[in-house]
Design a protein around this motif. Structure first.
Motif, PDB file in Angstrom:
ATOM      1  N   THR A   8       0.829  -1.214   0.000  1.00 31.96           N
ATOM      2  CA  THR A   8       0.000   0.000   0.000  1.00 31.96           C
ATOM      3  C   THR A   8       0.859   1.258   0.000  1.00 31.96           C
ATOM      4  OG1 THR A   8      -1.626  -1.206   1.284  1.00 31.96           O
ATOM      5  CG2 THR A   8      -1.838   1.180   1.236  1.00 31.96           C
ATOM      6  N   ILE A   9       1.851   1.259   0.918  1.00 30.70           N
ATOM      7  CA  ILE A   9       2.683   2.463   1.040  1.00 30.70           C
ATOM      8  C   ILE A   9       3.438   2.715  -0.265  1.00 30.70           C
ATOM      9  CG2 ILE A   9       4.741   3.373   2.208  1.00 30.70           C
ATOM     10  CD1 ILE A   9       2.294   3.674   3.874  1.00 30.70           C
ATOM     11  N   VAL A  10       3.960   1.649  -0.864  1.00 25.74           N
ATOM     12  CA  VAL A  10       4.695   1.824  -2.117  1.00 25.74           C
ATOM     13  C   VAL A  10       3.765   2.358  -3.205  1.00 25.74           C
ATOM     14  CG1 VAL A  10       5.854   0.593  -3.983  1.00 25.74           C
ATOM     15  CG2 VAL A  10       6.503   0.154  -1.618  1.00 25.74           C
ATOM     16  N   VAL A  11       2.558   1.798  -3.282  1.00 24.60           N
ATOM     17  CA  VAL A  11       1.608   2.269  -4.307  1.00 24.60           C
ATOM     18  C   VAL A  11       1.264   3.736  -4.079  1.00 24.60           C
ATOM     19  CG1 VAL A  11      -0.752   2.037  -5.145  1.00 24.60           C
ATOM     20  CG2 VAL A  11       0.636  -0.004  -4.781  1.00 24.60           C
ATOM     21  N   ILE A  12       0.952   4.077  -2.826  1.00 27.10           N
ATOM     22  CA  ILE A  12       0.605   5.479  -2.543  1.00 27.10           C
ATOM     23  C   ILE A  12       1.794   6.388  -2.866  1.00 27.10           C
ATOM     24  CG2 ILE A  12      -0.033   7.129  -0.735  1.00 27.10           C
ATOM     25  CD1 ILE A  12      -1.520   4.919   0.659  1.00 27.10           C
ATOM     26  N   TYR A  13       3.002   5.923  -2.467  1.00 26.88           N
ATOM     27  CA  TYR A  13       4.183   6.746  -2.732  1.00 26.88           C
ATOM     28  C   TYR A  13       4.352   6.974  -4.225  1.00 26.88           C
ATOM     29  CZ  TYR A  13       8.956   8.434  -2.671  1.00 26.88           C
ATOM     30  OH  TYR A  13      10.076   9.199  -2.850  1.00 26.88           O
ATOM     31  N   LEU A  14       4.164   5.907  -5.008  1.00 28.17           N
ATOM     32  CA  LEU A  14       4.322   6.056  -6.460  1.00 28.17           C
ATOM     33  C   LEU A  14       3.262   6.996  -7.024  1.00 28.17           C
ATOM     34  CD1 LEU A  14       5.310   2.460  -7.604  1.00 28.17           C
ATOM     35  CD2 LEU A  14       6.744   4.495  -7.392  1.00 28.17           C
ATOM     36  N   ILE A  15       2.015   6.813  -6.579  1.00 24.98           N
ATOM     37  CA  ILE A  15       0.938   7.690  -7.074  1.00 24.98           C
ATOM     38  C   ILE A  15       1.263   9.144  -6.741  1.00 24.98           C
ATOM     39  CG2 ILE A  15      -1.464   8.376  -6.718  1.00 24.98           C
ATOM     40  CD1 ILE A  15      -2.160   5.466  -6.305  1.00 24.98           C
TER      41      ILE A  15
END
Lengths: 251, 180
Positions: free
Chosen positions: B39-46
């Motif tokens: 989740t954190i990686v996805v949010i960070y990328l977004i």
């Protein structure tokens, strides 16, 4: 009368902690590391909400913003200002990371306030990882940026020489306690609030105190809305404070 | 009551081993940590790829627009001040011009008036001189008539008294009386 009271007390069951149970989404009993669980669902919803707000909401790129875009800009400005004011101008390159933490916590907290939802930030597993990530980042950045000068954070040069070793021990302990308080504060606040609401909901099963219980739930819910934001804010601003220590270790 | 608590714990134990606190059920930790990291990686990328650069550019663009607008407003303000100055200057010029015209008109009128007054005075003087002459003539005529009337009256009176008088004597006597 007695049997009625007995029946009521038998029906009066409290499961304030059941809301925190991690369950597989598609049945089954075993929870492997890759199993899609309610954790997956609610974290996924967090991503969706953040995406809706910050990407879909700003797709117009309007100079005069729409409502959702101004909320997104407000969130951006809020965190940006915080990073700049608390951690300093050279911390701006950590802004996406801190923004990620803030957006995740704030939306996980708010989604957790929906009835029947699962609150991911009420779990120590989640907050420990977040706090450790901050702790490790800050420590690594401190040593990479300042080298051994980073240890000056523990050597209070403004204190009398005799006191410095004692202060150094205290500083060292407080430094390692930081991530602990960091993760317990967030998970503890969220868990306690949700559990208290569930306890009041249990009391609502008794007709006599039901109105009072519903009133208490409402009041508690209002408080929880506040707590949901404040805890996200506190977590983020503490991250900024730690980051400032790492970038400028002198007292 | 203890039974109920046991039951609750048992119900929870179906999914969570620890009594009461699912937070301390370490068997779910790998699962939570894994999904959290995802989740954190996805949010960070977004955020770092799409959302933050976009919002940042929108804010910068707005700031630029505002700065430009303020500069334009400043320029327009200067222009307005310039125009106001020109207007005031024109007003002052017009006022001076008007004063000049008024003064000229006044002088002209005064000259006309003076000329008219002089003419009138001259006419009046001529008229009064003529009148004086007429009056003098009439007076002289009247004096002459008085002599005539006196002579005739004296002759008539002498004749009425039954005496004849020489015309020359009468005239001389009248003349002497008139003079006397």
């Amino acid at each position: 009368m007695a049997s009625e009271a007995h029946g009521e007390s038998a029906g009066l069951t409290f499961h304030p902690m059941d809301q925190f149970i991690v369950k597989p989404l598609f049945g089954g009993d075993t929870i492997n590391w890759y199993t899609p669980t309610n954790v997956t669902l609610w974290m996924g919803l967090t991503i969706v909400v953040i995406f809706l707000l910050l990407v879909v909401g700003t797709r117009g790129r309007a100079v005069i913003p729409s409502r959702i875009q101004s909320v997104a800009e407000l969130a951006y400005g809020f965190v940006y200002q915080m990073v700049e004011d608390v951690a300093g101008k050279d911390a701006i390159k950590f802004f996406p990371y801190i923004m990620t933490l803030f957006m995740f916590i704030v939306f996980a907290n708010f989604l957790g306030l929906l009835p029947m939802s699962f609150t991911t930030t009420s779990h120590f597993a989640v907050t420990v990882v977040l706090a450790l990530a901050v702790f490790i980042t800050v420590t690594v950045v401190g040593f990479v940026k300042n080298g051994t000068k980073f240890l000056g954070l523990f050597w209070v040069s403004s204190a009398p020489l005799a006191l410095r070793p004692i202060l150094a021990i205290i500083e060292l302990i407080s430094y390692f306690v930081r991530p602990v308080s960091h993760f317990i504060r967030l998970a503890g606040n969220i868990m306690a609030g949700h559990a208290v609401i569930k306890v009041f909901a249990g009391f609502a099963q008794i007709t006599a105190v039901a109105p009072l219980a519903v009133l208490a739930i409402t009041a508690m819910y209002g408080l929880e809305v506040l707590v949901a934001f404040i805890q996200a804010y506190v977590f983020t601003i503490l991250t900024c404070v730690y980051l400032k220590d790492a970038l400028h270790p002198s007292h | 009551m203890a039974n109920t608590a046991n039951e609750a714990a048992h119900g929870a134990a179906a999914a969570a081993e620890s009594a009461g606190m699912p937070q301390l059920d370490f068997s779910t930790y790998p699962n939570q940590v894994f999904w959290l990291v995802v989740t954190i990686v996805v949010i960070y990328l977004i955020l770092s790829r799409i959302a933050l650069p976009r919002i940042g550019s929108v804010l910068a663009e707005r700031q630029g627009t505002i700065t430009n607008d303020i500069a334009a407003a400043e320029e327009l303000k200067l222009k307005a001040q310039e125009a106001e100055g020109a207007y005031n200057q024109a007003l002052a010029d017009a006022r001076v011009e008007a004063q000049k015209i008024i003064a000229e008109a006044k002088a002209e009128i005064q000259a006309d008036l003076d000329a008219a007054t002089a003419e009138a005075d001259a006419q009046i003087a001529a008229k009064s001189a003529e009148s004086q002459k007429r009056i003098d003539e009439i007076r002289a005529g009247a004096l002459e008539s008085v002599t005539e009337v006196a002579k005739d009256t004296a002759k008539e009176i002498v004749a009425a008294l039954g005496q004849s008088a020489d015309a020359r004597t009468v005239t001389a006597a009248v003349n002497a009386r008139l003079k006397g």
